[in-house]
Motif scaffolding. Structure first.
Motif, PDB file in Angstrom:
ATOM      1  N   THR A  13     -69.932 -23.748   7.946  1.00 46.43           N
ATOM      2  CA  THR A  13     -70.075 -22.693   8.706  1.00 46.43           C
ATOM      3  C   THR A  13     -68.991 -21.831   8.721  1.00 46.43           C
ATOM      4  OG1 THR A  13     -71.646 -23.754  10.201  1.00 46.43           O
ATOM      5  CG2 THR A  13     -70.742 -21.657  10.968  1.00 46.43           C
ATOM      6  N   SER A  27     -71.795 -16.563  10.988  1.00 46.21           N
ATOM      7  CA  SER A  27     -72.994 -16.590  10.440  1.00 46.21           C
ATOM      8  C   SER A  27     -73.958 -15.589  10.622  1.00 46.21           C
ATOM      9  CB  SER A  27     -73.992 -17.833  10.648  1.00 46.21           C
ATOM     10  OG  SER A  27     -73.058 -19.319  10.749  1.00 46.21           O
ATOM     11  N   SER A  28     -73.685 -14.542  11.399  1.00 48.65           N
ATOM     12  CA  SER A  28     -74.704 -13.482  11.466  1.00 48.65           C
ATOM     13  C   SER A  28     -73.937 -12.424  10.504  1.00 48.65           C
ATOM     14  CB  SER A  28     -74.526 -13.019  13.008  1.00 48.65           C
ATOM     15  OG  SER A  28     -73.055 -12.664  13.390  1.00 48.65           O
ATOM     16  N   LEU A  29     -72.799 -12.373  10.041  1.00 43.72           N
ATOM     17  CA  LEU A  29     -72.246 -11.489   9.173  1.00 43.72           C
ATOM     18  C   LEU A  29     -72.229 -12.017   7.775  1.00 43.72           C
ATOM     19  CD1 LEU A  29     -69.167 -10.635  11.028  1.00 43.72           C
ATOM     20  CD2 LEU A  29     -71.196  -9.170  11.211  1.00 43.72           C
ATOM     21  N   THR A  30     -72.390 -13.188   7.607  1.00 46.84           N
ATOM     22  CA  THR A  30     -72.332 -13.823   6.136  1.00 46.84           C
ATOM     23  C   THR A  30     -72.593 -15.312   6.029  1.00 46.84           C
ATOM     24  OG1 THR A  30     -70.560 -13.874   4.344  1.00 46.84           O
ATOM     25  CG2 THR A  30     -69.942 -14.432   6.463  1.00 46.84           C
ATOM     26  N   ALA A  49     -66.208  -7.415  14.597  1.00 50.83           N
ATOM     27  CA  ALA A  49     -67.114  -8.197  15.632  1.00 50.83           C
ATOM     28  C   ALA A  49     -66.533  -9.285  16.614  1.00 50.83           C
ATOM     29  CB  ALA A  49     -68.017  -9.049  14.655  1.00 50.83           C
ATOM     30  N   THR A  54     -68.970 -10.358  20.174  1.00 47.77           N
ATOM     31  CA  THR A  54     -70.399 -10.607  19.915  1.00 47.77           C
ATOM     32  C   THR A  54     -70.700 -11.953  19.097  1.00 47.77           C
ATOM     33  OG1 THR A  54     -70.054  -9.353  17.845  1.00 47.77           O
ATOM     34  CG2 THR A  54     -70.553  -8.273  19.810  1.00 47.77           C
ATOM     35  N   LEU A  55     -69.492 -12.447  18.728  1.00 45.34           N
ATOM     36  CA  LEU A  55     -69.415 -13.855  17.889  1.00 45.34           C
ATOM     37  C   LEU A  55     -69.630 -15.150  18.887  1.00 45.34           C
ATOM     38  CD1 LEU A  55     -66.746 -13.112  15.087  1.00 45.34           C
ATOM     39  CD2 LEU A  55     -69.398 -12.708  15.148  1.00 45.34           C
TER      40      LEU A  55
END
Length: 283
Positions: A13, A27-30, A49, A54-55
């Protein structure tokens, strides 16, 4: 900023690691930290981010640390780049950088076990500053342009089998590309955070005994020059890794040549880049 990849081999991850050890999932970005992430402004997106809170936080207890860059296209290495290492190796101080390649599949996590190849009697260690390329470098006009092409830095152990490297062939490939022969990490530290890359202490110990103690200020060819020089002969792509050489203290140059054996533990550190710890095992 420190970029890491956490989890089982092949299922890591991507994350940011805070100075207090807290990991934040990217993971929400790449899908991963790789050449595409670096070349597309991924570092800047991750920083925004992270600052925005927000992460999600990752549970890192007992989690494996992978190599901080996934699937490097190539690993380019510089040999004999510290004067004291050239002297201990019995080699002339090079007038131009000594360049060779390692199989990219040798890149493993910083604490993964490293196999000693079958038939090996001369497996050796080399602590090195690794440069991770973030922007394509092709025919750079001047070393001053190199900084814009560097995503960041990490620790590399350029493990070598000296008999395979120096006695079996006139090329070094056999002794440099064995399985697991390039532990990398634990983090990719972005260039803006590290500071003066030519003022970093490097150390390596085997079974608790210090074997290498050097300083990147003693490089024969400095980092910016190396990236410029390489760009004159090959294209460096985002995600490529450049190992910049090792100081004196490798087994090859020590009295009695104390090469690695199964069960030996090697620990490496570089200022600002963390530590590695590998146990060597028989293949």
């Amino acid at each position: 900023m420190r970029l890491v990849r956490l989890g089982p081999l092949g299922s890591e991850t991507p994350a940011i690691l805070d100075t207090d050890g807290t990991a934040y999932a990217l993971s929400s970005l790449t899908a991963d930290i790789d050449g595409d992430f670096l070349s597309s402004g991924g570092v800047d997106r991750a920083r925004v981010a992270w600052a925005g809170g927000t992460l999600p936080v990752l549970d890192t207890a007992g989690v494996r640390i992978g190599a901080p860059i996934a699937r490097p296209g190539k690993v380019v290495c510089i040999g004999l780049n510290y004067r004291d290492h050239a002297e201990e190796s019995g080699a002339a101080v090079p007038r131009r950088p000594v360049v060779f390649m390692k199989d990219p599949s040798t890149v493993v996590g910083p604490c993964d076990p490293v196999p000693i190849p079958r038939g090996s009697t001369k497996t050796d260690w080399e602590v090195e500053l690794a440069v991770v390329i973030g922007r394509e470098a092709r025919y750079l006009d001047d070393p001053s342009e190199a900084a814009a092409c560097i995503a960041g830095y990490a620790i590399s152990n350029d493990v070598s089998e000296r008999e395979f490297q120096l006695e079996y062939s006139t090329q070094w490939d056999l002794g440099k590309s064995c399985e697991g022969f390039n532990p990398l990490g634990p983090w990719l530290v972005t260039a803006d955070e590290l500071g003066d890359v030519q003022a970093l202490k490097l150390e390596l110990a085997v079974n608790g005994v210090t074997r290498q103690h050097g300083d990147t200020g003693n490089m024969i060819f400095r980092v910016a020059y190396l990236i410029w020089y390489l760009s004159q002969y090959l294209v460096l792509y985002p995600g490529d890794v450049v190992n910049t050489g090792t100081p004196a203290g490798v087994a090859l140059g020590l009295p009695g040549s104390p090469y690695l054996r199964g069960g030996d533990v090697v620990e490496l550190s570089i200022d600002g880049l963390g530590t590695q710890r590998q146990t060597f095992v028989h293949a």
